[in-house]
Design an enzyme around this catalytic site. Structure first.
Site, mmCIF file in Angstrom:
data_model
loop_
_atom_site.group_PDB
_atom_site.id
_atom_site.type_symbol
_atom_site.label_atom_id
_atom_site.label_comp_id
_atom_site.label_asym_id
_atom_site.label_seq_id
_atom_site.Cartn_x
_atom_site.Cartn_y
_atom_site.Cartn_z
ATOM 1 N N PHE A 25 3.680 2.295 6.254
ATOM 2 C CA PHE A 25 3.785 3.330 7.540
ATOM 3 C C PHE A 25 4.669 3.666 7.628
ATOM 4 O O PHE A 25 5.675 3.055 7.183
ATOM 5 C CB PHE A 25 3.537 2.072 8.706
ATOM 6 C CG PHE A 25 3.601 3.828 9.214
ATOM 7 C CD1 PHE A 25 2.668 3.716 10.161
ATOM 8 C CD2 PHE A 25 4.309 2.869 10.871
ATOM 9 C CE1 PHE A 25 2.236 4.465 11.270
ATOM 10 C CE2 PHE A 25 4.600 3.830 11.828
ATOM 11 C CZ PHE A 25 3.976 4.672 12.399
ATOM 12 N N SER A 93 3.368 -3.635 3.565
ATOM 13 C CA SER A 93 3.177 -3.749 4.300
ATOM 14 C C SER A 93 1.805 -2.880 4.924
ATOM 15 O O SER A 93 0.877 -3.171 5.064
ATOM 16 C CB SER A 93 4.213 -2.313 5.299
ATOM 17 O OG SER A 93 4.386 -3.049 6.525
ATOM 18 N N MET A 94 1.862 -1.759 5.780
ATOM 19 C CA MET A 94 0.229 -1.139 5.975
ATOM 20 C C MET A 94 -0.413 -0.843 5.270
ATOM 21 O O MET A 94 -1.630 -0.556 5.277
ATOM 22 C CB MET A 94 0.894 0.191 6.801
ATOM 23 C CG MET A 94 -0.717 0.918 7.025
ATOM 24 S SD MET A 94 -0.418 2.442 8.343
ATOM 25 C CE MET A 94 0.178 3.440 6.676
ATOM 26 N N ASP A 194 11.951 -11.024 7.352
ATOM 27 C CA ASP A 194 11.424 -9.910 7.580
ATOM 28 C C ASP A 194 11.501 -9.413 8.720
ATOM 29 O O ASP A 194 11.139 -9.699 9.668
ATOM 30 C CB ASP A 194 9.902 -9.945 7.114
ATOM 31 C CG ASP A 194 9.273 -8.928 6.887
ATOM 32 O OD1 ASP A 194 9.550 -7.387 7.839
ATOM 33 O OD2 ASP A 194 8.088 -7.956 5.929
ATOM 34 N N HIS A 224 11.609 -6.772 3.851
ATOM 35 C CA HIS A 224 10.862 -6.356 4.380
ATOM 36 C C HIS A 224 10.182 -5.444 3.180
ATOM 37 O O HIS A 224 8.760 -5.564 1.890
ATOM 38 C CB HIS A 224 10.412 -5.440 5.277
ATOM 39 C CG HIS A 224 8.404 -5.123 5.324
ATOM 40 N ND1 HIS A 224 8.013 -5.785 5.787
ATOM 41 C CD2 HIS A 224 8.511 -3.458 5.701
ATOM 42 C CE1 HIS A 224 6.448 -4.803 6.100
ATOM 43 N NE2 HIS A 224 7.089 -3.802 5.850
#
Length: 259
Positions: A25, A93-94, A194, A224
């Site tokens: 994202f 992530s996303m 993260d 992250h």
């Protein structure tokens, strides 16, 4: 709008085994490009698309939602399935949530998935305010560049468009309900430190998928964006070994060649 330098999509025509990589994202393909290059060098067919609204300016992302992002990776997956005998999906992530939905929807057509710091929920008080706040304030501060490795940077937006953030929140809820439909082998790598996605997201995903072949690896040295961090090489090596275990032709002479 011109694409930010480094944020361009990437495709490589390789062997019969394909990999689709899904970025995060407000991020871009740049965050996964070293991973994509690593896989391409080893003879795999690789697709790393740029998600709609990403890689240009945050105002473009304000006009998009999760249906647009998912449609893009779904289209790329279908193209790989038409071209390859086996296809794997990787996500950061996303991009991890996009990967999980593809796995839930496409079933056995996806041979396995690799998740790096996958997102499952928008956390904090702001998440509950998003439905109203997005009509009052266009953006909040960005979440990109959470990297421990000095000198390493992520090409992404410095602002988070709140209409898109609201859509992301709805998407996470959608995917959470679909997690029991995920049955493929899973390799999940996540960072205890993260600052964007808490470890609780990985724990929930692992607790809700129906997969029986599951491997969890901690990335102790990274934040992250671990694919650009200290543990990047480990992610690349572990993911390639994961493919090799499930696609025996990988690395064998006369088929997809090892690098």
């Amino acid at each position: 709008m011109p694409v930010l330098p480094g944020a361009e999509p990437f495709r490589h025509e390789g062997g019969e085994v394909g990999v689709l990589l899904c970025h995060g994202f407000t991020g871009s393909p740049q965050s996964l490009r070293p991973w994509a290059d690593y896989l391409a060098e080893r003879g795999l067919t690789v697709s790393l698309p740029l998600l709609p609204g990403h890689g240009t300016r945050w105002q473009d992302m304000q006009l998009t939602g999760w249906q647009d992002w998912y449609a893009e990776v779904d289209r790329e997956l279908r193209a790989l399935l038409a071209r390859c005998s086996q296809v794997f999906v990787f996500g950061l992530s996303m991009g991890g949530a996009l990967t999980l939905r593809l796995a839930a929807k496409h079933g056995d057509a996806v041979s396995g998935i690799v998740l790096v710091n996958p997102g499952n929920k928008v956390h904090g008080l702001a998440a509950h305010a998003l439905p109203v706040l997005r009509h009052l304030v266009p953006t909040t501060r960005g979440v990109s560049d959470d990297i421990a490795l000095e000198g390493s940077h992520e090409v992404g937006y410095t602002r988070v468009p709140l209409h898109a953030a609201h859509s992301l929140r709805n998407f996470f809820r959608q995917v959470d309900g679909e997690l029991p439909q995920v049955t493929q082998p899973v390799l999940l790598l996540h960072s205890p430190q993260d600052h964007v996605v808490p470890p609780a997201d990985s724990a929930r995903i692992l607790g809700r998928v129906s997969s029986t072949d599951v491997t969890e690896i901690l990335l102790e040295q990274s934040y992250h964006v671990a694919t650009l961090d200290h543990d990047a090489k480990r992610i690349f090596d572990e993911s390639y070994a994961f493919i090799g275990r499930l696609a025996p032709s990988v690395g064998k002479k006369g088929s997809t060649t090892g690098g």
